[in-house]
Design a protein around this motif. Structure first.
Motif: not given
Length: 490
Positions: A326-347
């Motif tokens: 995620x930081x590689x694709x969208x930038x360092x400001x989205x480092x914290x986003x990976x947690x929410x992404x893992x949660x969403x991918x439970x679905x």
């Protein structure tokens, strides 16, 4: 082992595989080009102009989600059963055109009712025309689905994506107003429409025949009334995936909106494969059901394993790689986003099988029941979001609400399929237990191992087990006809 390899090689030449391959490749490629297109627009136009364009485009996207009335699956089913395919296609074409004109009017009314900006209104007048174009293209797309000719659809849409990307590139050398850009995009859409009529439909659609075919308003009303469940199902999918972001924008911070959007962008890329495969395989399900419910059950049990494995693959990939991806694709400001992404991918663990089972219900002509499943899932989702956000101000609430609502949706489907003897209680319980056990083990293993190493080791083990299972259960997996094919390939 060589026989099995040759068997799968022959399957890769099948209509289902070819259509699915073209769909996946085309959608991924289009998503990349469309992402670049919007980045260019955001850079080249002022924030105000770009925001107004997004508003108009969002209105159009919302309306077009309803405009087809979700009748595509009904059309495919009727097309496979009727002897007069030309007449049915012409009628459906004319009906979709009329409905498109009506919803274009709805788009204009919404724009003028909700926004006072003249730019938004003017852009809506232009961009909204796509509602009519999309409804016409919608007919041809589902004709191709029924005839296993989706390759034509994907090629044309890919050409459109490339041309759209080239239009965006023009902005680097010759800046034009957002209005003129919208005019160019409408011209491009006309070209796409012409390609669909001439090439995408194998020149089987003729304007003169469509004009001659008689369709009364009562006929349209009766058809929609008899198939209103398809309308609801198609509409719910539009609301379902956007309600989370709307609630976030109203209750949480703007940064949370970005976190959710980045997570959903990756999720939407992952869901492409099961959605396309399900659409492609739908006519095959109908033909299997014609041979008997036992034949449909046999196909269901085999395909279910593939959908389940894909869901597990997507989840483990994101779980292991999202922290750096995620930081590689969208930038360092989205480092914290990976947690929410893992949660969403439970679905994604149950999304593929849920989509597949929804098509099974449609094959069994239980679309109204499928509609109520969708409604129940949406109600659970919204209720959990509202209750959860009242106590916990976090994007995690939205992600878990989606996951739980999908479990409810999947469970109701399971009950229906068990009653219809498509599957068994033992198989359903095995699926849920396996998902829970594997995710738990993967999580605890990730605390001890590097995520990338874990992913590779895990799938080497899974691959070995799958190969062993195929070899050991060759007789049951491959019927006598298939055995003959295997022998012939050697």
């Amino acid at each position: 082992m060589n026989k099995i390899f040759n068997f799968f090689a022959s399957k890769f030449k099948s209509d289902v595989f070819k259509n699915s391959f073209w769909g996946i490749f085309s959608n991924v490629f289009q998503n990349i080009l469309f992402s670049i297109f919007f980045i260019v627009l955001a850079r080249q136009y002022s924030k105000e102009d770009f925001a107004n364009y997004i508003i108009a485009n969002t209105l159009y996207s919302f309306v077009v989600g309803f405009s087809s009335l979700g009748l595509g699956h009904w059309f495919v089913r009727e097309l496979l059963h009727t002897d007069d395919k030309v007449s049915l296609t012409n009628k459906f074409f004319k009906i979709q055109f009329f409905i498109g004109v009506i919803f274009y009017g709805v788009n204009i009314i919404l724009a003028y009712s909700l926004y006072s900006s003249s730019l938004v209104r003017n852009l809506s007048l232009l961009i909204g025309i796509n509602v009519i174009f999309d409804n016409i293209i919608y007919v041809i797309r589902f004709v191709n689905v029924a005839e296993f000719e989706q390759k034509k659809t994907f090629i044309i849409l890919t050409v459109e994506a490339v041309l759209k990307f080239l239009i965006a590139c023009v902005l680097f050398f010759y800046p034009i107003s957002i209005i003129y850009l919208s005019v160019l995009l409408i011209i491009l859409r006309l070209i796409t429409l012409n390609l669909f009529i001439k090439i995408g439909s194998s020149d089987s659609i003729h304007i003169k025949q469509i004009l001659r075919v008689k369709v009364s308003w009562n006929e349209i009303k009766n058809m929609i009334g008899a198939n209103w469940s398809f309308v609801v199902i198609g509409s719910i999918s539009v609301v379902y995936w956007r309600i989370g972001n709307i609630l976030i924008s109203k209750i949480l911070e703007l940064t949370d909106v970005a976190n959710y959007e980045v997570s959903y962008k990756l999720f939407s890329m992952a869901e492409i494969l099961p959605v396309i495969v399900s659409t492609t395989i739908y006519p095959t399900l109908i033909n299997s059901y014609k041979e008997g419910k036992s034949k449909l059950s046999e196909m269901y049990n085999k395909a279910f394993i593939g959908y389940s494995v894909f869901g597990l693959l997507a989840f483990t990939f994101i779980f292991s790689f999202s922290d750096w991806l995620i930081p590689l694709l969208f930038g360092a400001k989205y480092v914290a986003t990976s947690l929410y992404c893992k949660e969403m991918f439970l679905t994604i663990l149950i999304f593929p099988t849920a989509v597949f089972q929804a098509n099974i219900l449609l094959t069994l002509k239980l679309e109204k029941l499928d509609m109520w499943c969708n409604i129940a899932s949406l109600v659970v989702n919204v209720a959990l979001c509202l209750i959860g956000l009242h106590f916990i101000k976090s994007v995690s609430v939205i992600n878990y609400a989606i996951f739980i609502s999908f479990i409810v949706f999947h469970t109701v489907q399971d009950i229906v399929l068990i009653k219809n003897k498509i599957t068994t209680l033992q198989k359903v319980l095995t699926f849920y237990f396996a998902c829970f056990a594997i995710v738990a083990l993967y999580y605890f293993a990730s605390q001890k191992m590097n995520g990338m190493v874990l992913f590779v080791c895990f799938w080497l083990i899974v691959g070995g087990l799958v190969a062993y299972y195929v070899v050991k259960n060759r007789e049951s997996l491959f019927p006598k006809k298939t055995q003959t094919m295997l022998n012939e390939t050697t």
